[in-house]
Design an enzyme around this catalytic site. Structure first.
Site, PDB file in Angstrom:
ATOM      1  N   ASN A  39       0.555  -1.236   0.115  1.00  0.00           N
ATOM      2  CA  ASN A  39       0.220   0.005   0.181  1.00  0.00           C
ATOM      3  C   ASN A  39       1.010   1.151   0.478  1.00  0.00           C
ATOM      4  O   ASN A  39       0.275   1.799   0.170  1.00  0.00           O
ATOM      5  CB  ASN A  39      -0.765   0.197   1.266  1.00  0.00           C
ATOM      6  CG  ASN A  39      -0.311   0.217   2.906  1.00  0.00           C
ATOM      7  OD1 ASN A  39       0.534   0.243   2.399  1.00  0.00           O
ATOM      8  ND2 ASN A  39      -0.544   0.800   3.537  1.00  0.00           N
ATOM      9  N   LYS A  98      -2.629  -3.566  13.281  1.00  0.00           N
ATOM     10  CA  LYS A  98      -3.239  -4.000  12.320  1.00  0.00           C
ATOM     11  C   LYS A  98      -2.350  -4.148  10.966  1.00  0.00           C
ATOM     12  O   LYS A  98      -3.097  -5.937  10.541  1.00  0.00           O
ATOM     13  CB  LYS A  98      -4.016  -2.428  10.762  1.00  0.00           C
ATOM     14  CG  LYS A  98      -5.049  -1.485  12.006  1.00  0.00           C
ATOM     15  CD  LYS A  98      -5.408  -0.793  11.625  1.00  0.00           C
ATOM     16  CE  LYS A  98      -6.643  -1.021  10.319  1.00  0.00           C
ATOM     17  NZ  LYS A  98      -7.310  -0.041   9.728  1.00  0.00           N
ATOM     18  N   TYR A 152       4.909  -1.535  17.861  1.00  0.00           N
ATOM     19  CA  TYR A 152       5.648  -2.714  16.906  1.00  0.00           C
ATOM     20  C   TYR A 152       6.069  -4.056  17.369  1.00  0.00           C
ATOM     21  O   TYR A 152       5.886  -5.046  16.600  1.00  0.00           O
ATOM     22  CB  TYR A 152       7.233  -2.105  16.464  1.00  0.00           C
ATOM     23  CG  TYR A 152       8.026  -3.042  15.588  1.00  0.00           C
ATOM     24  CD1 TYR A 152       7.027  -3.001  13.910  1.00  0.00           C
ATOM     25  CD2 TYR A 152       8.679  -3.278  16.074  1.00  0.00           C
ATOM     26  CE1 TYR A 152       8.338  -3.603  13.033  1.00  0.00           C
ATOM     27  CE2 TYR A 152      10.111  -4.115  15.056  1.00  0.00           C
ATOM     28  CZ  TYR A 152       9.377  -3.953  13.698  1.00  0.00           C
ATOM     29  OH  TYR A 152      10.319  -4.654  12.564  1.00  0.00           O
ATOM     30  N   THR A 182      19.252  -4.830   9.518  1.00  0.00           N
ATOM     31  CA  THR A 182      19.611  -5.061   8.080  1.00  0.00           C
ATOM     32  C   THR A 182      19.477  -3.328   7.274  1.00  0.00           C
ATOM     33  O   THR A 182      18.881  -3.111   7.517  1.00  0.00           O
ATOM     34  CB  THR A 182      18.625  -5.625   7.375  1.00  0.00           C
ATOM     35  OG1 THR A 182      18.662  -6.935   8.309  1.00  0.00           O
ATOM     36  CG2 THR A 182      19.045  -6.108   5.691  1.00  0.00           C
TER      37      THR A 182
HETATM   38  P1  NAD Z   1       9.575  -0.936   4.583  1.00  0.00           P
HETATM   39  O1  NAD Z   1       9.604   0.217   5.240  1.00  0.00           O
HETATM   40  O2  NAD Z   1      11.248  -0.560   3.731  1.00  0.00           O
HETATM   41  O3  NAD Z   1       8.922  -1.831   3.784  1.00  0.00           O
HETATM   42  C1  NAD Z   1       7.793  -2.519   4.683  1.00  0.00           C
HETATM   43  C2  NAD Z   1       6.970  -2.456   2.998  1.00  0.00           C
HETATM   44  O4  NAD Z   1       5.610  -2.861   3.667  1.00  0.00           O
HETATM   45  C3  NAD Z   1       6.652  -1.056   2.787  1.00  0.00           C
HETATM   46  O5  NAD Z   1       6.537  -1.637   1.007  1.00  0.00           O
HETATM   47  C4  NAD Z   1       5.137  -0.433   2.580  1.00  0.00           C
HETATM   48  O6  NAD Z   1       4.741   0.594   2.485  1.00  0.00           O
HETATM   49  C5  NAD Z   1       4.537  -1.904   2.943  1.00  0.00           C
HETATM   50  N1  NAD Z   1       3.374  -1.821   4.373  1.00  0.00           N
HETATM   51  C6  NAD Z   1       3.267  -1.702   5.465  1.00  0.00           C
HETATM   52  N2  NAD Z   1       1.948  -1.456   5.818  1.00  0.00           N
HETATM   53  C7  NAD Z   1       1.603  -2.229   4.690  1.00  0.00           C
HETATM   54  C8  NAD Z   1      -0.417  -2.646   4.570  1.00  0.00           C
HETATM   55  N3  NAD Z   1      -0.689  -2.363   5.426  1.00  0.00           N
HETATM   56  N4  NAD Z   1       0.109  -3.160   3.153  1.00  0.00           N
HETATM   57  C9  NAD Z   1       0.541  -3.747   2.469  1.00  0.00           C
HETATM   58  N5  NAD Z   1       1.996  -3.131   2.417  1.00  0.00           N
HETATM   59  C10 NAD Z   1       2.268  -2.174   3.948  1.00  0.00           C
HETATM   60  O7  NAD Z   1      10.829  -1.405   5.507  1.00  0.00           O
HETATM   61  P2  NAD Z   1      11.703  -3.058   5.884  1.00  0.00           P
HETATM   62  O8  NAD Z   1      13.447  -2.729   6.812  1.00  0.00           O
HETATM   63  O9  NAD Z   1      11.607  -3.776   4.122  1.00  0.00           O
HETATM   64  O10 NAD Z   1      10.657  -4.206   5.941  1.00  0.00           O
HETATM   65  C11 NAD Z   1      10.241  -4.955   5.638  1.00  0.00           C
HETATM   66  C12 NAD Z   1       9.770  -6.173   7.250  1.00  0.00           C
HETATM   67  O11 NAD Z   1      11.204  -7.050   7.470  1.00  0.00           O
HETATM   68  C13 NAD Z   1       9.102  -5.813   7.628  1.00  0.00           C
HETATM   69  O12 NAD Z   1       8.198  -6.599   8.221  1.00  0.00           O
HETATM   70  C14 NAD Z   1      10.348  -5.696   9.057  1.00  0.00           C
HETATM   71  O13 NAD Z   1       9.221  -5.553  10.547  1.00  0.00           O
HETATM   72  C15 NAD Z   1      10.704  -6.803   8.879  1.00  0.00           C
HETATM   73  N6  NAD Z   1      12.267  -6.189   9.539  1.00  0.00           N
HETATM   74  C16 NAD Z   1      12.954  -4.959   9.418  1.00  0.00           C
HETATM   75  C17 NAD Z   1      14.387  -4.955   9.488  1.00  0.00           C
HETATM   76  C18 NAD Z   1      15.233  -4.202   9.155  1.00  0.00           C
HETATM   77  O14 NAD Z   1      16.600  -3.797   9.681  1.00  0.00           O
HETATM   78  N7  NAD Z   1      14.883  -4.095   7.685  1.00  0.00           N
HETATM   79  C19 NAD Z   1      14.214  -5.764  11.607  1.00  0.00           C
HETATM   80  C20 NAD Z   1      13.654  -6.268  11.301  1.00  0.00           C
HETATM   81  C21 NAD Z   1      12.517  -6.831  10.766  1.00  0.00           C
END
Ligand code: NAD
Ligand code: UDP
Length: 322
Positions: A39, A98, A152, A182
């Site tokens: 989204n 959510k 979170y 990451t």
């Molecule tokens: P990011 O914010 O770049 O990516 C998250 C994506 O989810 C975005 O494109 C956003 O638009 C989308 N999104 C959010 N809510 C949504 C919804 N309701 N419907 C559809 N799309 C939705 O973050 P990221 O760093 O790429 O993280 C990706 C995943 O990895 C997440 O679940 C995050 O919790 C997990 N994570 C990331 C890290 C890290 O170090 N980057 C560490 C632990 C966990």
């Protein structure tokens, strides 16, 4: 190629985000057809622009907290949708709760309906502000449910519980990756996490702000290493949470100094207030990933930081900031 691993058609939620966009590319390279639902709450079309014309890739602007419908078969669902930067914990608290709860429920329901394998992007934040260091998967964590990070941490803990319930009760094939910090190209300039902030300020020659006294630690990994771990975990038989993270621990003050050095910046290090519940230590115990997946990080942190700095220089220039 997809015949070899059986994942012909795969849905990635959050595929336009930082990690999701790398994951989509890797899955395409492995011969999968990739459906990306996002989204664009924190993701950007620029992350996936170059994939849009491909016949094996499709994008749907979709909020995955709503009923999920996919026409045709699905072999795997990788649920990565969720804001992830602590800067968003106060800005988007309800959306985070959510997508971790309702979004995970909908994605699991779809996995059940399609007989697809489900992989949840969980997090080292499940360990909260830990009393043990490094953190093995068996550590149950120390989370403040009503603190600003609770939205979170608890959403992800709920998502893990829901994933295991669908596995035990409905027989959904479940994988859970607990991702440690990451970094890499396609993190947003204004993401708010430490590495994008330090990079941006260092490249612009502005003060680099370290929160607290900078002694708090994290273990950082380059995104390519994470994606390799996820791909191996997806294909493995291992059910239950698995840490994918580096064992190399660094303080935030040292990380900031390293980024100032490798960007050849004249920025000064300054100190600001420490946010509530900020974990004092964090380091992956990655024994399980090494033993089960034969995985360990391959990219030395400084090499990854240099590649990321190249990306940030270009992103800042494109924005007209440099
Ligand atoms: P990011 O914010 O770049 O990516 C998250 C994506 O989810 C975005 O494109 C956003 O638009 C989308 N999104 C959010 N809510 C949504 C919804 N309701 N419907 C559809 N799309 C939705 O973050 P990221 O760093 O790429 O993280 C990706 C995943 O990895 C997440 O679940 C995050 O919790 C997990 N994570 C990331 C890290 C890290 O170090 N980057 C560490 C632990 C966990
Ligand atoms: N941090 C910092 N300056 C910043 C952003 C973050 O000193 O501009 C600190 C933050 O307080 C935390 C660490 O860096 O101790 C890592 O923060 P990040 O937001 O990257 O992720 P976290 O691991 O806390 O989820």
């Amino acid at each position: 190629m997809a015949e070899q691993h059986g994942f012909r058609r795969v849905l990635v939620t959050g595929g336009a985000g930082f990690i999701g966009s790398h994951l989509c590319r890797r899955l395409l390279a492995e011969g999968c057809e990739v459906l990306c639902f996002d989204n664009l709450l924190t993701g950007h079309m620029s992350n996936i622009d170059e994939l849009l014309g491909r016949p094996d890739f499709s994008f749907e602007h979709y909020d995955v907290t709503n009923y999920l419908y996919v026409d045709g078969p699905l072999d795997a669902i990788l649920h990565f949708a969720s804001p992830a930067s602590p800067a968003d914990f106060e800005r988007l608290p309800i959306q985070i709760l959510k997508v971790g709860s309702l979004g995970t429920h909908k994605a699991l329901g779809l996995a059940k309906a399609k007989g697809a394998r489900f992989l949840l992007a969980s997090t080292s934040e499940c360990y909260g502000d830990p009393e043990v260091n490094p953190q093995p998967e068996t550590y149950l964590g120390r989370v403040n449910p009503v603190g600003i990070r609770g939205v979170y941490d608890e959403a992800k803990r709920f998502a893990e519980a829901m994933t295991m319930a669908y596995h035990r009760h409905h027989g959904v094939e479940a994988r859970i990756v607990r991702i440690f910090n990451t970094f890499g190209p396609r993190m947003q300039i204004d993401d708010g996490r430490a590495i994008p902030n330090f990079m941006t300020k260092a490249i612009l020659g502005e003060d680099v702000v370290v929160y607290g006294d900078g002694s708090q630690t994290r273990s950082i990994q380059f995104v390519d290493d994470l994606v390799e771990g996820i791909w191996r975990l997806l294909r493995s038989d291992y059910v239950g949470p698995m840490n994918i993270g580096s064992q190399a621990e660094i303080s935030m003050a040292d990380l900031a100094r390293t980024i100032i050095r490798i960007t050849e910046s004249r920025s000064e290090l300054v100190f600001g207030p420490l946010p509530a519940d900020d974990p004092k230590v964090r380091r992956a115990d990655n024994t399980l990933a090494r033993e089960i997946l034969g995985w360990e990080p391959q990219v030395p942190p400084e090499e990854g930081l240099r590649m990321t700095a190249d990306y940030f220089r270009k992103a800042l220039a494109d924005r007209g900031s440099t």
